[in-house]
Scaffold this motif. Structure first.
Motif, PDB file in Angstrom:
ATOM      1  N   SER A 175       4.455  40.887  44.871  1.00  0.00           N
ATOM      2  CA  SER A 175       3.344  40.859  44.610  1.00  0.00           C
ATOM      3  C   SER A 175       2.623  41.578  42.925  1.00  0.00           C
ATOM      4  CB  SER A 175       2.333  41.406  45.333  1.00  0.00           C
ATOM      5  OG  SER A 175       2.466  39.690  47.010  1.00  0.00           O
TER       6      SER A 175
ATOM      7  N   LEU B 161       0.080  39.584  39.909  1.00  0.00           N
ATOM      8  CA  LEU B 161      -1.297  40.044  40.296  1.00  0.00           C
ATOM      9  C   LEU B 161      -1.528  40.132  38.617  1.00  0.00           C
ATOM     10  CD1 LEU B 161      -4.024  41.852  41.153  1.00  0.00           C
ATOM     11  CD2 LEU B 161      -2.747  43.385  41.285  1.00  0.00           C
TER      12      LEU B 161
ATOM     13  N   TYR C 297      -7.291  32.118  43.304  1.00  0.00           N
ATOM     14  CA  TYR C 297      -7.974  33.532  42.236  1.00  0.00           C
ATOM     15  C   TYR C 297      -9.107  33.593  43.211  1.00  0.00           C
ATOM     16  CZ  TYR C 297      -8.166  36.321  38.568  1.00  0.00           C
ATOM     17  OH  TYR C 297      -8.485  37.918  37.652  1.00  0.00           O
TER      18      TYR C 297
ATOM     19  N   LEU D 255      -8.258  35.190  46.529  1.00  0.00           N
ATOM     20  CA  LEU D 255      -7.902  37.073  46.448  1.00  0.00           C
ATOM     21  C   LEU D 255      -9.520  37.184  46.154  1.00  0.00           C
ATOM     22  CD1 LEU D 255      -6.130  38.520  46.335  1.00  0.00           C
ATOM     23  CD2 LEU D 255      -5.265  38.200  44.159  1.00  0.00           C
TER      24      LEU D 255
ATOM     25  N   ILE E 265      -6.646  47.652  42.837  1.00  0.00           N
ATOM     26  CA  ILE E 265      -6.260  46.382  42.837  1.00  0.00           C
ATOM     27  C   ILE E 265      -7.685  45.420  42.262  1.00  0.00           C
ATOM     28  CG2 ILE E 265      -5.297  44.420  44.196  1.00  0.00           C
ATOM     29  CD1 ILE E 265      -4.689  46.765  46.162  1.00  0.00           C
TER      30      ILE E 265
ATOM     31  N   LEU F   1      -7.770  42.284  38.589  1.00  0.00           N
ATOM     32  CA  LEU F   1      -8.060  41.634  38.475  1.00  0.00           C
ATOM     33  C   LEU F   1      -9.393  41.372  37.119  1.00  0.00           C
ATOM     34  CD1 LEU F   1      -9.402  41.109  42.072  1.00  0.00           C
ATOM     35  CD2 LEU F   1      -7.587  39.744  40.787  1.00  0.00           C
TER      36      LEU F   1
END
Length: 1515
Positions: A788, A792, A804, A807, A888, A892
């Motif tokens: 993962s 990412l 995307y 997410l 996290i 992105l």
């Protein structure tokens, strides 16, 4: 007075004088000059030694206390300065031999634990005698006494070393210092001995066993922290080195070679050497050595004796090999010595274990055997051809016996067993050939999974076996043995995995390099074995099912490693491939028939048969599709249709009853992926119904791969998987499935439903939240979290807009859920749906749309909540959860988000501004840390291309005001009540960064800029006024922080307005008014901060930055006012309202910058301040600019010369110092420029390096480099470049002097070379004399390329390369003129990287490998540049190639290093004519010529053909 002491000697000799008085008189006589005794020193020494001798020989009674005193007196005597002075004048003092014997006896007593006097005193006396050349004659004159001393000291050292477990006391340093001295003395005496037989006898009779025991105990000791570092680090190695020299020079000297020949060689071999032998020698040296080791004396423990023997025999064999093995004629002697030594490990002449052998000794026996075999391999004593032709295969026979010994007594739980077999294989594969089946069985197929070290050793052996048989082109032979072992009955039904990751990689690589016909033969044999086992499978034999699975796994590796057939493949090979595929197709059909209607109570049998069927089906489909796509000659056995056979088979497989076997489920998913690939390869059919059906199949297959209902999948597991199909089980199935899904996302994502996309996004987010995102595992295996994390960070996810978006929405919904669960009122106001709306990236969203209206409503509610002071309480646990979410989300890519997703994510981050600590007694830094990360994240979001869309949802001024309001509310919540500097300053920086990015966005958008800035400025000013009224509620500490926050925001706003000032005349007026408003608020505020209570919380750099902004603001306002009251009419100078503050600040900075250590950010800010302050001083003319100019320059030079800054920090300061120098040099006078030159001249004196003032030289180098880059006035520029040749000459001297000290490589040598590079690059249009340019090459020969630090090595390597590249780039004609010098410098780089890039036995750090790879790429780059300069290097190309292959022949390079160097040298070979190639073939030596021929063959095959192919298409 002298007459009083003349009777001392009589008193010492008198029996009436008490011993205590005698000792006092002796001490007085030794130190007093008034004591007149002829030959006083000798008399006193003799009296002491006679007294000790009389006591120990029972001739005199001396009290024990006085005995201690006599030893102490002897120690003082031997170490006194007076004795050293007397001896230095050449006077002789003799030590009574009796004392030497007494010392030996006392040391022996210490070994047995019966010593009554102080051991340290006795050892000190011994040290005093042995360390003195004059006194030590008492030992060295009689070799037997010295040997006796050495034996006893060895015994004492061994006694202490062997007491590690029984005694807690550390080792005595004195013991090992004396031991080292005695060893050194004996070695000196041994070298002076003329009778080699006597030396041999001495060592074997007395010293061999004690020295071997000593060396064993030193080597095997577990050193602890309580051991003296001088013993552990220095004496340990030095003592072992001395022992080695004694043993080698005594036992294996050249004169003794005939004796060894006579003893070990067979009679027919020895007869030829009989003529030269002499009679006066010992004829059995090997037997003598072994008798002392095998039948040792003085060692009580049998296990220790055996360990000493096993540890010593490889060492002695290595000594024999070093002494005798250099001559090829003596290598057979070395072999026979090795055989004798191996037999001494409790083996019979036929290499069978003796009855007395203890099985517990196998570990040390194997280690000893391994070391001897490795020495044999390294010494190259086994020549296969010579052994067969001249010696009747005596060596081969012996090695076969060793192999049989290993196999008949297999120790598969010991790594050394595998390493012994590996060495035998390296000697000659025929050694293990007769026992190949046993090797395959014991070391591969039937080997048990044990500890990691054993597994690594086993994998290394198996990989080496595969590589060996691949080189011999006998892989089918090896495969046949493997198949026989697999199919024969096993002791255990559940065999271990057949192919580990390492073995599979080796096998795959070897299959790629093997002939295709052999690979097909291997496949055919495996299929035949599978076919033969099918009969037993139908009888439902469980063991047959397990064998089939092993065979299928092997077939999977082989087929997936085959080179695919294509249109260039010969027809016979295509036919063989097709025949093999037909055979496999029939097998698949038979197995699938077996599964239809299968009923059995044996679940294991069913699971294994299903696994085999699915695996073979998968192999066949993948291979069949590959062959069809690449070879038109190949015809699929399933028929000509491209899709139908695949669909039928896969549908049949997918329709099977869901097995409990994890591997079966994974294989079904793999087949579903294959079906998707097969359908996508087919062009769309014209029939609509068919096309719809195809789309349905694709969607069903994608859904089957994801399978949200799979009960075996648990994505919260920490289990790892090594990517091997045979290791898929209940534990690793989740990892394998997740790996399958994520690696095929580009394939399946377009056919996933919204629910499936949401499921994948949620699963990915859950796995990331389950572990720490910042953790770095060294394990190469895959885990759910690692998969993962990699997904990412990859660009693949960004290319899948639907996934995307899912997410992003998942992250957003998690954040909003935290807020809504804690704040119901907010939840009612904001009802939002975060379901997946797959918005394609870049899809146009109308400004007035439902989604935008929804987002505007949410934004208005959030801003309203922030401004009204709504709080969302969070617990520390929730803070940690939110921090993980932010981390996290920070990964992105905002550029890949749709406008709606981007806006939702930004709003969710904005919501978190409402969070506050719920527990009043909780840790206050928790929410502050959350806000800190939050502002960093929002700053990153503003870098996205959709940031302008968000300003359509929320007005810029409203967002700025809401942000500041949320921070101001923190004061009322009490979050900053007890904050310290470690939490406050990072928070202030992150908030300041977000405000800066937001203002930049507003200014760049050029829409409502005036309104936004006016509103935000007025808001800040109002808050300043409100803060004054609120100060009653806040404490003094919080009030100071409140002012600091305002200053940070106001200075950021000013800084951004100054940047755009002058770019838009319509906006300039408003900006000047706003700057003036802000400026008059900042003055009093900075005064409050400087005198406030919270100054300790704030860093010095903050105040410096704020005042710097104030100066720049005033300068900007002054420069944009045409005529006002602030400008005097007479001199044109401007007045500044806070010049006094600026002046005091400047003076304080100049005072504090150098003397004491300061934070680096303060130094950085101070340089910027001095630059602005100097401009202000020039503008106002209120200060003496001339003095200020020199003061600043001197301060900067002093700063760079100090020891406070590291080289990396100096590099970081280069940019601000360059700006400062540009300001200083822009309008400086002739006198000021002359002072600068004097400063530079004084700093380039090479003698300063020797005196330790290298930092001053470094400061000068930095200033020269920056001056070369500064835009100087024309007159000064001309003067500067006229002196550059002298500077270059001085730099060469600096490089030469600094290179002599390895510690200065990165500190001074590399910066000096970098300065040369800068001068050459900046002087491209200024330096015209070639001689001056070539000066720069002069220092490159001195730059050291042998640094132990990899960072220092790379910096030196890169600096040399940059100088060479600068010559190539800027001075091509000069480079050609100085081509020999240029190539010699470059040759240093080539030699260095070849040496450093060689394959090593020890494990190398990953960082070192990456660094060396960068160096290899630099060399490749330079080779390419040389290859492109055809007119200059054509004649020298052969010389360059010869140098390269000459160095390459010496080492074995790492593959990745060699790949880059080879590509580079190919470019040089392009310049070589046929005549040059012939010249190289004639002139190169044999070994180098072989390397060159291989290089040229590969060049012709790969590079030259490719180059000519490209030329065909070139215009």
């Amino acid at each position: 007075m002298a007459t009083i002491y003349t009777g001392i000697y009589q008193k010492l000799k008198s029996s009436q004088t008490p011993w205590a008085d005698k000792l006092k008189l002796a001490r007085f006589a030794l130190v007093s000059r008034q004591c007149l005794l002829p030959n006083k020193e000798q008399v006193l020494l003799d009296w002491t030694t006679n007294a000790l001798s009389a006591y120990y020989n029972k001739k005199a009674e001396v009290p024990f206390k006085e005995v201690e005193g006599l030893w102490s007196y002897l120690d003082e005597f031997l170490h006194s300065q007076r004795i050293k002075h007397v001896l230095s004048k050449g006077k002789t003092i003799t030590v009574n031999p009796a004392v030497c014997q007494i010392i030996i006896e006392r040391i022996q007593e210490a070994s047995s634990g019966t010593l009554s006097v102080s051991l340290s005193t006795v050892l000190s006396c011994c040290q005093g005698i042995v360390s003195s050349p004059v006194l030590s004659v008492s030992y060295t004159a009689r070799c037997d006494v010295l040997v006796q001393l050495l034996v006893k000291v060895c015994g004492l050292a061994c006694y202490q070393l062997s007491q590690q477990e029984e005694c807690s006391e550390p080792l005595s340093l004195n013991v090992f210092e004396v031991l080292f001295l005695v060893l050194n003395s004996y070695l000196t005496v041994q070298k002076q001995q003329g009778n080699s037989n006597r030396v041999f006898t001495q060592v074997t009779e007395h010293l061999l066993q004690p020295l071997c025991l000593l060396r064993h105990l030193l080597s095997s000791r577990t050193w602890t922290e309580r051991d003296d570092p001088r013993i552990r680090q220095n004496l340990n190695k030095e003592i072992r080195s001395k022992v080695d020299m004694i043993l080698q020079s005594a036992l294996f000297f050249d004169d003794r070679l005939p004796c060894y020949k006579k003893e070990v060689l067979p009679p027919e071999r020895e007869s030829s050497s009989k003529k030269g032998s002499t009679g006066n020698i010992l004829l059995c040296p090997v037997a003598t050595i072994l008798s002392k080791l095998v039948h040792g004396h003085g060692v009580e423990k049998e296990a220790l004796l055996y360990a000493v023997r096993c540890n010593s025999l490889p060492l002695l064999f290595k000594f024999a090999l070093d002494s005798f093995g250099k001559d090829d004629d003596n290598k057979l002697v070395c072999f026979h010595i090795m055989t004798k030594f191996i037999l001494a490990l409790e083996f019979t002449d036929d290499l069978q274990i003796k009855e007395t052998f203890n099985p517990e000794h196998w570990n040390i026996v194997l280690l000893s055997l391994e070391n001897m075999l490795n020495s044999c391999l390294a010494g190259d004593i086994y020549n296969v051809a010579a052994d067969r032709i001249h010696h009747g295969e005596v060596q081969l026979t012996f090695y076969r016996k060793v192999a049989q010994l290993l196999f008949s007594n297999a120790q598969t739980d010991k790594p050394s067993w595998y390493r012994c077999l590996k060495t035998l294989l390296a000697l000659n594969h025929l050694i293990l050939e007769p026992d190949l089946d046993e090797l395959v069985s014991s070391a591969w197929v039937d080997a048990e999974n044990t500890e990691l070290r054993v597994k690594k050793a086993r994998e290394t052996l198996v990989s080496e076996v595969i590589r060996t048989y691949a080189k011999l082109r006998q892989l089918p032979r090896l495969t046949e043995e493997v198949l026989i072992v697999i199919t024969r009955p096993a002791a255990d039904e559940l065999r271990p995995e057949l192919l580990t990751e390492a073995v599979q990689k080796t096998l795959s690589q070897c299959l790629l390099d093997s002939p295709a016909s052999q690979n097909l033969e291997i496949c055919r044999r495996i299929l035949e074995k599978i076919q033969s086992e099918l009969t037993y499978v139908k009888e439902m034999r469980k063991e047959s099912a397990l064998k089939l699975l092993s065979l299928s796994v092997l077939l999977h590796t082989v087929v997936f490693s085959l080179k695919t057939v294509d249109d260039s493949t010969p027809v016979p090979l295509v036919r063989q491939t097709q025949s093999m595929m037909e055979q496999m197709f029939r097998l698949v059909g038979s197995l699938l028939e077996c599964l239809e209607g299968l009923v059995s109570t044996d679940t294991l049998w069913i699971d294994k048969i299903q696994e085999v069927s699915l695996l073979l089906t998968y192999i066949w489909h993948e291979a069949d599709s590959l062959f069809q796509n690449h070879c038109s000659k190949y015809t699929s056995p399933a028929g000509t249709s491209t899709v139908r056979p695949v669909s039928d088979t896969v549908e049949k497989v997918l329709a099977l009853k869901v097995s409990s076997s994890p591997l079966s489920r994974l294989l079904q998913k793999l087949l579903a992926v294959h079906r998707i690939k097969k359908h996508l390869l087919v062009s769309p059919l014209p029939v609509l119904n068919t096309d719809n059906k195809r789309h349905t199949i694709l969607c069903e297959s994608a859904q089957f791969v994801v399978n949200r209902q799979d009960s075996l999948i648990n994505l919260s597991t920490d289990q790892t998987w090594d990517l091997q199909l045979c290791n898929v089980n209940n534990d690793t199935y989740s990892v394998a499935c997740w790996f399958l899904v994520t690696t095929n996302l580009p394939l399946i994502a377009p056919y996933l439903s919204k629910e499936d996309a949401c499921h994948i996004a949620d699963a990915m987010l859950n796995s990331l939240l389950h572990s720490d995102l910042g953790s770095n595992s060294e394990n190469d295996d895959m885990s759910v979290f690692l998969i993962s994390k990699q997904l990412l960070a990859s660009a693949v996810l960004c290319e899948l807009p639907g996934l995307y978006s899912a997410l992003v929405k998942s992250v957003t919904s998690r954040i909003f859920s935290h807020v809504q669960s804690q704040c119901p009122s907010f939840s009612k106001s904001v009802q939002t749906d975060f379901s997946v709306e797959s918005l394609a990236k870049g899809e146009h969203i109308p400004e007035v749309s439902l989604s935008m209206k929804r987002l505007k409503t949410i934004a208005e509610e959030i801003i309203k909540s922030i401004q009204s002071g709504v709080s969302v309480p969070v617990s520390p646990t929730q803070v940690e959860s939110l921090l993980q979410l932010i981390k996290i989300a920070s990964v992105l890519d905002p550029h890949a988000m749709s406008p709606e997703d981007y806006s939702e994510l930004f709003l969710s981050a904005l919501v978190l501004n409402l969070c506050a600590q719920s527990d009043e007694n909780g840790v206050q830094s928790a929410p502050l840390n959350l806000l800190n990360e939050l502002f960093r994240f929002m700053t990153g979001l503003l870098m996205g291309q959709n940031s302008h869309v968000f300003l359509k949802i929320v007005h810029g001024s409203a967002l700025l005001e809401a942000t500041m309001s949320s921070i101001f509310c923190c004061f009322s919540k009490g979050l900053f009540h007890t904050v310290d500097s470690t939490a406050w300053f990072p928070f202030l920086q992150s908030a300041q960064g977000f405000i800066q990015s937001l203002i930049q966005l507003v200014l760049s958008r050029k829409s409502s800029v005036r309104v936004t800035l006016e509103k935000f400025t007025n808001f800040l000013i109002e808050r300043v006024a409100a803060g004054e009224t609120m100060s009653k509620d806040l404490g003094e500490y919080e009030q100071a922080l409140y002012v600091q926050l305002h200053l940070a925001t106001l200075s950021t706003l000013c800084k951004e307005m100054i940047v755009v000032l002058g770019k838009n005349k319509q906006l300039d007026g408003t900006l000047l008014q706003l700057l003036e408003k802000i400026f008059f608020k900042m003055g009093p505020a900075i005064q409050d901060v400087l005198t406030g209570k919270a100054t300790s919380v704030l860093r010095q750099s903050f105040c410096v930055d704020v005042v710097t902004v104030m100066i720049k603001s005033e300068l900007a306002m002054a420069s944009h006012q045409t005529l006002s009251e602030d400008i005097s009419e007479g001199d044109g100078s401007a007045r500044m309202s806070h010049m006094a503050l600026y002046k005091s600040f400047g003076q304080q900075i100049l005072k504090e910058l150098c003397p004491a250590p300061r934070p680096f950010d303060f130094i950085f800010s101070s340089i910027h301040y001095l630059s602005a302050f100097y401009v202000a001083a020039e503008t106002t003319k209120e200060l003496d600019v001339k003095d200020l100019h020199f003061t600043i320059l001197q301060c900067v030079h002093k700063l760079l010369s100090g020891i406070l800054l590291s080289v990396s920090e100096v590099k970081e300061l280069e940019e601000p110092i360059k700006d400062l120098l540009a300001q200083l040099m822009a309008r400086c006078s002739q006198e000021q420029f002359h002072l600068v030159f004097l400063l530079l001249r004084d700093g380039l004196v090479a003698s300063k390096i020797e005196s330790g003032s290298h930092k001053e030289t470094l400061a000068t180098l930095t200033l020269i480099k920056l001056l070369a880059c500064c835009p100087l006035p024309h007159t000064f520029s001309r003067k500067f470049w006229l002196t550059v040749p002298q500077i270059l000459s001085s730099l060469v001297h600096v490089i030469r002097e600094s290179s002599a000290l390895p510690s200065l490589t990165s500190v001074l040598t590399v910066p000096a070379v970098e300065t040369v590079t800068t001068l050459l690059r900046q002087g491209e249009s200024q330096l015209s004399n070639p001689h001056h340019i070539i000066l720069g090459l002069g220092g490159l020969h001195f730059v050291p390329l042998d640094s132990r630090s990899i960072d220092d090595y790379y910096s030196a390597f890169q600096s040399i390369h940059e100088v060479l590249y600068t010559l190539y780039l800027c001075y091509p004609l000069v480079m050609l003129k100085a081509a020999p010098t240029f190539l010699n410098c470059f040759y240093r780089l080539v030699t260095s990287i070849i040496h450093e890039g060689r394959q090593r036995t020890e494990k190398e750090k990953e960082k070192d490998s990456e660094t060396l790879l960068k160096c290899a790429m630099l060399v490749e780059r330079m080779y390419s540049h040389i290859g492109s300069t055809t007119e200059g290097f054509t004649d020298l190309a052969s010389f360059i190639v010869a140098q390269y292959v000459g160095e390459l022949q010496k080492v074995t390079l790492k593959p990745e290093i060699k790949a880059h160097l080879t590509e580079g040298i190919y470019r040089v070979l392009d310049l070589c004519s046929e005549k040059a190639i012939k010249f190289l073939n004639v002139t190169l030596h044999a070994g180098v010529k072989e390397v060159f021929n291989e290089l040229y063959k590969n060049y012709t095959h790969y590079h030259k053909s490719k180059m000519h192919g490209e030329k065909r298409y070139a215009a």
